[in-house]
Motif scaffolding. Structure first.
Motif, short mmCIF file in Angstrom:
data_model
loop_
_atom_site.label_atom_id
_atom_site.label_comp_id
_atom_site.label_asym_id
_atom_site.label_seq_id
_atom_site.Cartn_x
_atom_site.Cartn_y
_atom_site.Cartn_z
N ASN A 41 -42.46 -52.43 -66.25
CA ASN A 41 -43.26 -53.62 -66.58
C ASN A 41 -43.62 -54.46 -65.37
OD1 ASN A 41 -43.33 -53.08 -69.35
ND2 ASN A 41 -41.37 -54.08 -69.70
N HIS A 42 -42.74 -54.50 -64.38
CA HIS A 42 -42.97 -55.40 -63.24
C HIS A 42 -43.21 -54.68 -61.92
CE1 HIS A 42 -41.90 -58.82 -65.74
NE2 HIS A 42 -40.84 -58.15 -66.14
N GLY A 43 -43.01 -53.37 -61.90
CA GLY A 43 -43.23 -52.62 -60.67
C GLY A 43 -42.11 -52.81 -59.68
N ALA A 44 -42.27 -52.23 -58.50
CA ALA A 44 -41.25 -52.31 -57.45
C ALA A 44 -41.87 -52.84 -56.17
CB ALA A 44 -40.66 -50.92 -57.21
N TRP A 45 -41.04 -53.50 -55.40
CA TRP A 45 -41.48 -54.02 -54.10
C TRP A 45 -40.73 -53.30 -52.99
CZ3 TRP A 45 -45.33 -57.69 -53.66
CH2 TRP A 45 -45.74 -58.28 -54.86
N ILE A 46 -41.45 -52.88 -51.97
CA ILE A 46 -40.84 -52.16 -50.87
C ILE A 46 -40.90 -53.02 -49.61
CG2 ILE A 46 -40.89 -50.02 -49.51
CD1 ILE A 46 -40.38 -49.64 -52.53
N PRO A 47 -39.76 -53.32 -48.98
CA PRO A 47 -39.79 -54.12 -47.74
C PRO A 47 -40.59 -53.40 -46.65
CG PRO A 47 -37.56 -53.97 -48.63
CD PRO A 47 -38.39 -53.00 -49.39
N GLU A 48 -41.35 -54.15 -45.88
CA GLU A 48 -42.16 -53.55 -44.82
C GLU A 48 -41.31 -52.81 -43.80
OE1 GLU A 48 -44.46 -56.65 -43.07
OE2 GLU A 48 -45.93 -56.73 -44.71
N LYS A 49 -40.11 -53.31 -43.54
CA LYS A 49 -39.23 -52.69 -42.54
C LYS A 49 -38.07 -51.95 -43.21
CE LYS A 49 -40.46 -56.23 -39.14
NZ LYS A 49 -39.95 -57.33 -38.28
N THR A 50 -38.33 -51.36 -44.35
CA THR A 50 -37.37 -50.55 -45.13
C THR A 50 -36.26 -51.43 -45.70
OG1 THR A 50 -35.80 -49.91 -43.38
CG2 THR A 50 -37.83 -48.61 -43.58
N SER A 51 -35.32 -50.79 -46.37
CA SER A 51 -34.26 -51.54 -47.05
C SER A 51 -33.38 -52.31 -46.08
CB SER A 51 -33.40 -50.59 -47.88
OG SER A 51 -32.84 -49.58 -47.06
N ASN A 52 -33.37 -51.91 -44.80
CA ASN A 52 -32.59 -52.64 -43.81
C ASN A 52 -33.06 -54.08 -43.68
OD1 ASN A 52 -30.57 -52.63 -41.56
ND2 ASN A 52 -32.38 -53.14 -40.37
N GLN A 53 -34.36 -54.31 -43.88
CA GLN A 53 -34.90 -55.66 -43.82
C GLN A 53 -34.31 -56.52 -44.95
OE1 GLN A 53 -39.15 -55.90 -44.33
NE2 GLN A 53 -39.26 -58.04 -43.73
N GLU A 91 -49.96 -37.31 -44.87
CA GLU A 91 -51.27 -36.98 -45.42
C GLU A 91 -51.48 -35.46 -45.47
OE1 GLU A 91 -51.11 -41.04 -44.24
OE2 GLU A 91 -50.71 -39.23 -43.05
N GLU A 92 -51.06 -34.77 -44.43
CA GLU A 92 -51.19 -33.31 -44.39
C GLU A 92 -50.34 -32.64 -45.47
OE1 GLU A 92 -51.83 -31.62 -40.05
OE2 GLU A 92 -50.27 -33.18 -40.04
N LEU A 93 -49.20 -33.23 -45.75
CA LEU A 93 -48.28 -32.65 -46.74
C LEU A 93 -48.60 -33.09 -48.16
CD1 LEU A 93 -44.96 -33.12 -44.74
CD2 LEU A 93 -46.09 -30.96 -45.23
N GLY A 94 -49.54 -34.02 -48.30
CA GLY A 94 -49.90 -34.48 -49.63
C GLY A 94 -48.93 -35.48 -50.22
N LEU A 95 -48.14 -36.16 -49.38
CA LEU A 95 -47.18 -37.16 -49.85
C LEU A 95 -47.88 -38.50 -49.94
CD1 LEU A 95 -44.08 -36.19 -47.67
CD2 LEU A 95 -44.67 -35.41 -49.96
N LYS A 96 -47.98 -39.04 -51.16
CA LYS A 96 -48.71 -40.28 -51.38
C LYS A 96 -47.84 -41.40 -51.93
CE LYS A 96 -52.93 -37.67 -52.41
NZ LYS A 96 -53.98 -37.40 -53.45
N ASP A 97 -46.61 -41.08 -52.27
CA ASP A 97 -45.73 -42.07 -52.90
C ASP A 97 -44.54 -42.37 -52.02
OD1 ASP A 97 -47.09 -42.35 -55.59
OD2 ASP A 97 -46.71 -40.20 -55.57
N TYR A 98 -43.84 -43.47 -52.33
CA TYR A 98 -42.72 -43.91 -51.52
C TYR A 98 -41.44 -43.15 -51.86
CZ TYR A 98 -39.26 -47.04 -49.41
OH TYR A 98 -38.24 -47.55 -48.66
N SER A 99 -41.21 -42.91 -53.14
CA SER A 99 -39.99 -42.26 -53.58
C SER A 99 -40.28 -41.00 -54.37
CB SER A 99 -39.15 -43.20 -54.47
OG SER A 99 -38.67 -44.29 -53.72
#
Length: 235
Positions: free
Chosen positions: A117-129, A225-233
């Protein structure tokens, strides 16, 4: 299974129906039950320990019927969800570390509904941020964090009350300790044997391992892009 599920209840349900024709009713029932579970949780939190059982029965009957059961029991027996749809809906179990045959449906449906319902937020500098931000805020509020410091023994006074903690950096005097380590290790190595209540010892011995994992850091010689990976997880 090769499926990419979108955020938003309607879009999610439509894609589930496309992937598994005939599952729409069970998926909609899942989200209806999730909404009731979230509402029940808000009520119980607001009630602050003074929950009205009659109110619960009148307003959250399906929550009461399913809260005590594991995910697969509810999806299979209560919602009659097709097997392939269950496999897709159960993808997120790894976040909670318990398989769908044992994982609490109440906990799982809460997480999935909030995610969809609310989606997910990804930190710009990964989870370490995220963890660094929490640490900075903790320190700003007056907290002190020690790194590369191992807690070795919980100390007790003559009346068997907690009075401190022995660490590799010295002794810390305190009356309160929050410990998230494995209780079996704590009772065996950090607390005098006579201090541990029999009930706690039995509980520790009765627990089973949950998810255990290892991490692989993989370097690829092609771009996303070459591998066709378009998602974060990916699961």
């Amino acid at each position: 299974i090769d499926a990419t599920l979108p955020c938003g209840r309607q879009a999610f349900t439509d894609e589930m129906e496309r992937l598994v024709p005939g599952c729409r009713a069970s998926v909609e029932a899942f989200f209806d039950l999730g909404a009731e579970t979230l509402a029940a949780g808000k009520y119980m939190t607001a009630a602050a320990g003074k929950v009205d059982s009659k109110y619960m029965q009148e307003h959250f009957p399906n929550f009461l019927r399913t809260a005590a059961y594991p995910v697969n029991t509810v999806l299979n027996k209560a919602l009659k969800m097709p097997a392939l749809a269950r496999d897709i809906m159960n993808t997120y179990w790894g976040y909670l570390g318990v398989d769908a045959d044992h994982l609490s449906f109440m906990q799982y449906v809460n997480m999935v509904c909030l995610y969809v319902n609310h989606g997910a937020w990804i930190p710009e500098k990964t989870s370490n941020q995220l963890t660094t931000g929490l640490l900075e805020r903790f320190r700003a509020m007056g907290g002190t964090a020690w790194f590369n410091c191992r807690a070795e023994e919980i100390l007790f006074d003559e009346e068997e009350h907690v009075c401190g903690l022995r660490t590799t950096a010295g002794v810390v005097e305190t009356r309160h300790i929050v410990c998230n380590a494995n209780p079996t290790m704590v009772y065996a190595n950090m607390v005098p044997e006579h201090i541990v209540p029999d009930r706690e010892r039995k509980l520790a011995g009765a627990r089973r391992y949950s998810a255990r994992m290892f991490v692989v850091y993989m370097g690829l010689n092609k771009s996303a892009e070459e591998l066709g990976l378009k998602d974060y997880s990916y699961f």
